[in-house]
Write a protein that holds these residues in place. Structure first.
Motif, PDB file in Angstrom:
ATOM      1  N   ALA A  72      39.026 167.942 -24.312  1.00 42.08           N
ATOM      2  CA  ALA A  72      39.958 168.655 -25.215  1.00 42.08           C
ATOM      3  C   ALA A  72      39.862 169.865 -25.143  1.00 42.08           C
ATOM      4  N   GLU A  73      41.027 170.193 -25.221  1.00 38.55           N
ATOM      5  CA  GLU A  73      41.384 171.922 -25.297  1.00 38.55           C
ATOM      6  C   GLU A  73      41.462 172.314 -26.884  1.00 38.55           C
ATOM      7  N   LEU A  74      40.661 173.082 -27.334  1.00 32.60           N
ATOM      8  CA  LEU A  74      40.677 173.635 -28.707  1.00 32.60           C
ATOM      9  C   LEU A  74      41.225 174.860 -29.022  1.00 32.60           C
ATOM     10  N   GLU A  75      41.669 175.229 -30.117  1.00 32.40           N
ATOM     11  CA  GLU A  75      42.042 176.400 -30.414  1.00 32.40           C
ATOM     12  C   GLU A  75      41.165 177.473 -31.028  1.00 32.40           C
ATOM     13  N   SER A  76      40.203 177.033 -31.623  1.00 30.79           N
ATOM     14  CA  SER A  76      39.288 178.202 -32.109  1.00 30.79           C
ATOM     15  C   SER A  76      37.732 178.185 -31.628  1.00 30.79           C
ATOM     16  N   ARG A  77      37.216 179.099 -31.888  1.00 28.44           N
ATOM     17  CA  ARG A  77      35.756 179.092 -31.457  1.00 28.44           C
ATOM     18  C   ARG A  77      34.899 178.111 -32.597  1.00 28.44           C
ATOM     19  N   GLU A  78      35.363 178.094 -33.906  1.00 25.90           N
ATOM     20  CA  GLU A  78      34.502 177.449 -34.773  1.00 25.90           C
ATOM     21  C   GLU A  78      34.665 175.958 -34.179  1.00 25.90           C
ATOM     22  N   GLU A  79      35.998 175.169 -33.874  1.00 29.90           N
ATOM     23  CA  GLU A  79      36.159 173.882 -33.388  1.00 29.90           C
ATOM     24  C   GLU A  79      35.256 173.658 -32.210  1.00 29.90           C
ATOM     25  N   TYR A  80      35.120 174.759 -31.292  1.00 26.78           N
ATOM     26  CA  TYR A  80      34.453 174.812 -30.001  1.00 26.78           C
ATOM     27  C   TYR A  80      32.922 174.550 -30.540  1.00 26.78           C
ATOM     28  N   GLU A  81      32.398 175.442 -31.141  1.00 26.81           N
ATOM     29  CA  GLU A  81      31.075 175.237 -31.681  1.00 26.81           C
ATOM     30  C   GLU A  81      30.626 173.980 -32.167  1.00 26.81           C
ATOM     31  N   SER A  82      31.461 173.738 -33.043  1.00 26.53           N
ATOM     32  CA  SER A  82      31.188 172.453 -33.853  1.00 26.53           C
ATOM     33  C   SER A  82      31.427 171.059 -33.414  1.00 26.53           C
ATOM     34  N   CYS A  83      32.346 171.303 -31.914  1.00 26.78           N
ATOM     35  CA  CYS A  83      32.677 169.991 -31.142  1.00 26.78           C
ATOM     36  C   CYS A  83      33.514 169.198 -32.072  1.00 26.78           C
ATOM     37  N   ASN A  84      34.403 169.951 -32.777  1.00 29.02           N
ATOM     38  CA  ASN A  84      35.484 169.266 -33.753  1.00 29.02           C
ATOM     39  C   ASN A  84      36.778 169.219 -32.745  1.00 29.02           C
ATOM     40  N   VAL A  85      36.994 167.804 -32.233  1.00 30.89           N
ATOM     41  CA  VAL A  85      38.308 167.563 -31.535  1.00 30.89           C
ATOM     42  C   VAL A  85      39.247 166.867 -32.474  1.00 30.89           C
ATOM     43  N   SER A  86      39.223 166.838 -33.719  1.00 25.18           N
ATOM     44  CA  SER A  86      40.103 166.358 -34.136  1.00 25.18           C
ATOM     45  C   SER A  86      41.605 166.657 -34.293  1.00 25.18           C
ATOM     46  N   LYS A 118      27.839 168.264 -27.856  1.00 31.14           N
ATOM     47  CA  LYS A 118      26.776 168.789 -28.429  1.00 31.14           C
ATOM     48  C   LYS A 118      25.540 169.185 -27.472  1.00 31.14           C
ATOM     49  N   ASN A 119      25.409 168.425 -26.647  1.00 34.17           N
ATOM     50  CA  ASN A 119      24.530 168.473 -25.635  1.00 34.17           C
ATOM     51  C   ASN A 119      24.870 169.404 -24.339  1.00 34.17           C
ATOM     52  N   GLY A 120      26.005 170.270 -24.662  1.00 34.30           N
ATOM     53  CA  GLY A 120      26.600 171.240 -23.637  1.00 34.30           C
ATOM     54  C   GLY A 120      27.723 170.865 -22.631  1.00 34.30           C
ATOM     55  N   LEU A 121      28.335 169.795 -22.876  1.00 38.11           N
ATOM     56  CA  LEU A 121      29.400 169.566 -21.938  1.00 38.11           C
ATOM     57  C   LEU A 121      30.706 170.119 -22.554  1.00 38.11           C
ATOM     58  N   LYS A 122      30.625 171.629 -22.651  1.00 31.91           N
ATOM     59  CA  LYS A 122      31.652 172.078 -22.911  1.00 31.91           C
ATOM     60  C   LYS A 122      31.948 173.438 -22.157  1.00 31.91           C
ATOM     61  N   LEU A 123      32.920 174.192 -22.380  1.00 30.26           N
ATOM     62  CA  LEU A 123      33.388 175.485 -21.523  1.00 30.26           C
ATOM     63  C   LEU A 123      34.304 176.458 -22.375  1.00 30.26           C
ATOM     64  N   HIS A 124      34.031 177.543 -22.394  1.00 30.18           N
ATOM     65  CA  HIS A 124      34.955 178.546 -22.941  1.00 30.18           C
ATOM     66  C   HIS A 124      35.212 179.510 -21.777  1.00 30.18           C
ATOM     67  N   VAL A 125      36.484 179.914 -21.644  1.00 24.73           N
ATOM     68  CA  VAL A 125      36.908 180.536 -20.461  1.00 24.73           C
ATOM     69  C   VAL A 125      37.397 181.641 -20.956  1.00 24.73           C
ATOM     70  N   ASP A 126      36.934 183.018 -20.598  1.00 24.46           N
ATOM     71  CA  ASP A 126      37.565 184.245 -21.201  1.00 24.46           C
ATOM     72  C   ASP A 126      38.301 184.692 -19.955  1.00 24.46           C
ATOM     73  N   VAL A 127      39.794 184.793 -19.931  1.00 27.09           N
ATOM     74  CA  VAL A 127      40.691 185.118 -19.024  1.00 27.09           C
ATOM     75  C   VAL A 127      40.859 186.537 -19.060  1.00 27.09           C
ATOM     76  N   GLN A 128      40.552 187.216 -18.151  1.00 29.79           N
ATOM     77  CA  GLN A 128      40.703 188.645 -17.843  1.00 29.79           C
ATOM     78  C   GLN A 128      41.877 188.934 -17.213  1.00 29.79           C
ATOM     79  N   PRO A 129      42.643 190.265 -17.147  1.00 26.37           N
ATOM     80  CA  PRO A 129      43.863 190.572 -16.529  1.00 26.37           C
ATOM     81  C   PRO A 129      43.694 190.385 -14.991  1.00 26.37           C
ATOM     82  N   LYS A 130      44.761 190.189 -14.326  1.00 23.55           N
ATOM     83  CA  LYS A 130      44.592 189.960 -12.984  1.00 23.55           C
ATOM     84  C   LYS A 130      44.025 190.962 -12.202  1.00 23.55           C
TER      85      LYS A 130
END
Length: 176
Positions: A72-86, A118-130
């Motif tokens: 799941a791709e989520l919109e916010s850091r809060e959803e990401y950290e809490s693993c909220n995929v609703s 919750k066991n770490g199968l998640k990724l946040h990607v900080d996309v930098q300029p080209k």
């Protein structure tokens, strides 16, 4: 996961990594999330992603077993950290996805299986300029790129050909 399915999945990941190396265009990095293991509960995604630079124009490749949960791709850091995929922005369901990084900003990906997330199968990607051509270094690109180094331009394959080959490999392996 059954051993035969695990071996087949490993074959898919190796094939993807080989094709990614051949398909890499100059200045574009194809990141196979999780490296050899792919997007898997046993992968250390956090270690894999640490130190990587994701830039506009790069692509991330997700290869996973739907039996272990979707992505799941989520919109916010809060959803990401809490693993909220609703309320996901996007739910990836097919086991193999190429996601272009088209603009700067942070993107959040998590396993739809709450335990795996919750066991770490998640990724946040900080996309930098080209990167500007004067700052881009072939050595630095080889360090962050997955798979073999890029062959000469005469042996590169088009993106559509690679995707067709990948999908054919997936269909054959899944049919097996």
């Amino acid at each position: 996961m059954k051993m035969g399915r695990m071996v087949n999945f490993g074959v898919i990941v190796v094939a993807i990594m080989s094709m990614v190396g051949m398909a890499t265009a100059k200045g574009t990095v194809h990141h196979v999330v999780g490296g050899d293991r792919g997007w898997d509960p046993n992968s250390d995604i956090k270690s894999w992603s640490s130190g990587r630079v994701f830039r506009v124009g790069d692509q991330i490749w997700l290869a996973y077993s739907a039996a272990e949960g979707l992505v799941a791709e989520l919109e916010s850091r809060e959803e990401y950290e809490s693993c909220n995929v609703s309320n996901p922005i996007m739910m990836y369901t097919e086991g193999l996805h190429t996601i272009p990084l088209e603009r700067e900003g942070i993107r959040y990906f998590v396993s739809s299986d709450s335990e795996n997330c919750k066991n770490g199968l998640k990724l946040h990607v900080d996309v930098q300029p080209k990167a500007s051509p004067s700052r881009a270094s072939p050595i630095a690109q080889a360090v962050v790129a997955d798979g073999p180094t890029t062959p000469s331009s005469s042996t590169r394959f088009g993106h559509n050909v690679i995707l067709s080959l990948l999908l054919s490999c997936v269909i054959v392996v899944l049919a097996y």
